[in-house]
Design an enzyme around this catalytic site. Structure first.
Site, PDB file in Angstrom:
ATOM      1  N   SER A 412       0.828  -1.203   0.000  1.00  0.00           N
ATOM      2  CA  SER A 412       0.000   0.000   0.000  1.00  0.00           C
ATOM      3  C   SER A 412       0.863   1.253   0.000  1.00  0.00           C
ATOM      4  CB  SER A 412      -0.934  -0.003   1.204  1.00  0.00           C
ATOM      5  OG  SER A 412      -0.195  -0.158   2.386  1.00  0.00           O
ATOM      6  N   HIS A 433      -3.480  -3.201  -5.214  1.00  0.00           N
ATOM      7  CA  HIS A 433      -3.700  -2.730  -3.848  1.00  0.00           C
ATOM      8  C   HIS A 433      -5.159  -2.964  -3.461  1.00  0.00           C
ATOM      9  CE1 HIS A 433      -3.994   0.829  -0.854  1.00  0.00           C
ATOM     10  NE2 HIS A 433      -3.766  -0.304  -0.243  1.00  0.00           N
ATOM     11  N   GLU A 445      -6.962  -0.786  -6.376  1.00  0.00           N
ATOM     12  CA  GLU A 445      -6.067   0.157  -7.055  1.00  0.00           C
ATOM     13  C   GLU A 445      -5.028  -0.680  -7.802  1.00  0.00           C
ATOM     14  OE1 GLU A 445      -4.785   4.425  -5.068  1.00  0.00           O
ATOM     15  OE2 GLU A 445      -4.496   2.672  -3.864  1.00  0.00           O
ATOM     16  N   ASN A 483      -4.076   6.468  -0.419  1.00  0.00           N
ATOM     17  CA  ASN A 483      -3.371   6.711   0.842  1.00  0.00           C
ATOM     18  C   ASN A 483      -2.512   7.967   0.814  1.00  0.00           C
ATOM     19  OD1 ASN A 483      -4.543   4.591   2.109  1.00  0.00           O
ATOM     20  ND2 ASN A 483      -2.858   3.160   1.773  1.00  0.00           N
TER      21      ASN A 483
END
Ligand code: COA
Length: 701
Positions: A412, A433, A445, A483
């Site tokens: 991540s 991800h 993702e 993120n």
């Protein structure tokens, strides 16, 4: 006749066929064509009854959503359907593919309905922030009763034809030749002298609701929690209530008012934006639809932790056999036990049969033997988040896997290119991800490394579709799309409490905005220790002249890791999940403020909202400028499906557009002056704002 609708006679039946690829949306030409086709059929002396059907893969996906941003052009779909229903010749709707929204409303205007078994029917309008606007809320209750109609309309869930048949929504199921079957049905109905069943004139099914009008309030209460913040589900209730309390024509007018009210609302604009953004996200300029893909028959997952187990379940749920590779018997047993427990919980809730659970479990094979990966077409690595560990794993996979296999990492935060360097096939390395829990969260993702091949991307994208995921392609950077943007959100939440807000206030403001939980409650749920470990790893690289809130670290130093330890930003009763304010936390926050020389003050709710959400927008603008995200809509899709951003606000970038980028940019500039470098405005944001544009104009000349 318009070229979108044709008329043909077969024996004694006139067949009106809509042909507006890809999905026979009921655009203005189709509406006019249906009127013309009907007139033609009524004039045709040889036609004793009519069939309405769709060419291509579907009956109709409903109104043309692309027409909703301009005034609705005549003829009105309501009038078209009214004419069909009033036809003196019997009309049969013949459905296949999907009959959705306006498509289903047309079918309800017909006197009888038949369908192929594979058909799905429903009213998805509510998912677009709308109520059905062409009689659906008035005719459906007359066919199936108000209570069931409420459920169907307010949920938006399409229903398989067989169930619709058992509920009386469809009169006959047809196997094989739909056209032939529908014509035969129409002939038979005529021969039997069946009446023209006009739903507008039937209301015996409404009796139950007239006797018990309380069903509407009960239903409202039932959905209140789940539909919190949304307008349309509640407007749907009003519309169905109108079917019960008003004569048909008045009910139709009320429905139209409610439809127009929803159509003009920011919510429906946001939800329609989300609909198109989800589809747009799957279009990658240099990966056209016809890019070759590799077949994925079997998969392997490295690591049986929370992520690995969830990813394995995702494969099994899609019917793909998957090997789970672990380093120790103990870790493997623990991981597989969690998988079994998760399935068992779903069975308990009645959402999975025990037989299906066993079938899925049988697809998941745990092993300590790394050689197993040699069978896999794709391997997803989900081990400890540390570069050296990942590189070691990838080197090993590279040696063991078949030369064509794709090697995917679930990292991540780490650099996908450095991971790929550990292999001799960087073109076949990609980031996948997943979001936790991977078997539940719909977002995936896909992270493109510098050398990831288009074939690898196309294969991973096709696989994502099979896994039932909504996917977005991100470029390679720290945190990718989701993120990386989120860092500022949590940072500001922590700063705000140091400045005088409380965790409860911050959480309440974001909850009221539409998130299921605010940042502090989420942190407590996810566990504070994960972020703590990552921060410790990066501590040396942290710039000392930037403000840093140590409170989360202090909480961890005291063993307060969140819900799992009974305390984090809040305290929890033993076994409880309700966050309760904790004076110990308040004291730590006050101490941190004192140590930094922060004068505490009253912080307004509006400031809480903008301080937490503008960093998403500002960082999102940077991601666009850097090409990490291809489109603003892609960022919105990430936030809607991965982070619980309320769909009725369309995602952070759409939301910023609704505020106006000038306002957002000005306020960010002000925060920059007050709070310094962390608020450096993104040049793209400033530029769009100065030009009076929105993110919606990004990439458009
Ligand atoms: N109006 C306008 N365009 C529509 C549309 C509609 N009602 N329904 C789908 N489309 C477009 C999509 O945007 C997509 O366009 P693109 O190829 O340019 O991206 C194309 O038609 C194919 O749709 P897609 O969703 O990719 O096809 P699918 O086979 O996966 O799904 C449906 C088909 C019908 C289930 C799905 O398109 C859908 O749910 N449509 C909306 C139905 C709806 O809400 N109707 C009520 C309108 S008020």
């Amino acid at each position: 006749m318009s070229n979108l609708v044709s008329y043909e006679r077969e024996r004694t039946i006139g067949v009106i066929t809509v042909d507006n690829p890809p999905l026979n949306a009921l655009s203005v030409g189709v509406r006019q064509g249906l009127l013309d086709g009907l007139a033609h059929g009524l004039r045709d002396a040889g036609a004793r009854a009519l069939v309405i059907m769709g060419a291509g893969r579907t009956f109709s996906a409903g109104a043309d959503i692309r027409e909703f941003d301009r005034p609705l052009a005549p003829p009105d779909l309501n009038d078209v359907i009214g004419r069909i229903e009033a036809s003196p010749k019997l009309v049969v709707a013949a459905l296949h593919g999907t009959a959705l929204g306006g498509g289903l409303e047309v079918a309800l205007g017909c006197h009888y309905r038949c369908a192929l078994r594979s058909t799905r029917v429903g009213f998805p309008e509510v998912t677009l922030g709308l109520v059905p606007g062409a009689g659906g809320t008035q005719r459906l209750p007359r066919l199936v009763g108000a209570e069931l109609a409420l459920r169907i309309i307010a949920s938006g869930e399409p229903m398989p034809a067989e169930r619709a048949h058992s509920l009386g929504r469809i009169d006959e199921l047809i196997d094989g030749d739909l056209r032939g079957g529908a014509i035969a049905l129409a002939e038979r109905l005529v021969a039997e002298g069946r009446p023209l069943r006009r739903l507008s004139a039937i209301d015996d099914k409404l009796e139950a609701a007239r006797r018990d009008p309380g069903i509407f309030d009960r239903f409202r209460q039932e959905i209140e929690r789940q539909a919190r913040g949304y307008l349309a589900p509640f407007k749907c209730i009003e519309a169905v209530r109108a079917a019960v309390t008003l004569p048909f024509a008045e009910g139709l007018r009320r429905e139209r008012e409610l439809f127009l009210e929803c159509l003009a609302s920011p919510q429906s604009r946001a939800q329609i934006h989300a609909f198109f953004a989800e589809r747009e996200a799957t279009k990658i300029p240099d990966v056209p639809r016809d890019t070759p893909t590799r077949p994925i028959g079997t998969a392997a997952v490295i690591g049986a932790g929370t992520m690995g187990g969830g990813i394995a379940m995702t494969f099994a749920n899609a019917g793909i056999p998957v090997a789970v590779v672990e380093a120790s018997e103990e870790a493997l047993d623990r991981g597989l036990a969690v998988v079994r427990k998760n399935y068992a919980a779903t069975v308990e809730k009645g959402r999975l049969t025990p037989a299906e659970m066993e079938r899925r479990l049988a697809l998941i094979r745990g092993t300590l033997a790394w050689e197993t990966v040699a069978d896999a077409d794709i391997v997803v690595e989900a081990v400890f988040e540390e570069m050296a560990v990942k590189q070691e794993v990838f080197g090993r996979l590279d040696r063991l896997c078949q030369p064509t296999a794709i090697l995917a990492t679930n990292t991540s935060t780490l650099d996908v290119d450095r991971i790929a360097q550990a292999t001799s096939r960087p073109g076949q390395v990609i980031g996948t991800h997943f979001f936790s829990p991977a078997n539940v969260m719909r977002l995936l993702e896909l992270v493109r490394g510098a050398r990831t091949s288009t074939e690898t991307i196309a294969t991973a994208a096709a696989l994502a579709g099979r896994l039932g995921k909504v996917w977005v392609l991100a470029g390679n950077c720290d945190g990718f799309i989701g993120n990386r943007m989120l860092a500022g959100y949590f940072r500001e939440a922590a700063f705000l409490v140091e400045e005088g807000a409380t965790p409860e206030q911050v959480d309440r403001v974001l909850y009221d905005f539409g998130f299921a939980m605010g940042p502090f409650a989420v942190s407590d749920l996810a566990g504070l220790d994960v972020g703590w470990r990552i921060r410790k790893g990066k501590a040396a690289a942290r710039s000392t002249d930037l403000r840093y809130s140590p409170v989360a670290d202090w909480l961890c130093e005291r063993g307060r890791f969140g819900q799992k330890t009974g305390a984090g930003w809040y305290r929890y009763e033993p076994g409880g999940r309700t966050p309760r304010p904790d004076p110990e936390v308040a004291a730590l926050i006050a101490e941190s403020a004192r140590a930094q020389g922060i004068r505490r003050r009253e912080v307004g709710d509006e400031e809480v909202l903008t301080r937490c959400l503008y960093p998403l927008v500002n960082e999102g603008a940077r991601l666009l400028a850097e090409g990490i995200a291809l489109r603003p809509g892609d960022i919105d899709v990430v936030y809607l499906h991965g982070y619980g951003f309320p769909r009725y606000r369309g995602g952070p970038m759409h939301w910023a557009d609704t505020l106006g980028l000038k306002r957002v940019s000005d306020e960010i500039a002000r925060y920059h002056r007050v709070h310094g470098r962390l608020w450096e405005p993104a040049p793209l944001l400033r530029q769009l704002a100065e030009q009076g544009k929105g993110f919606r104009d990004f990439g458009r000349a």
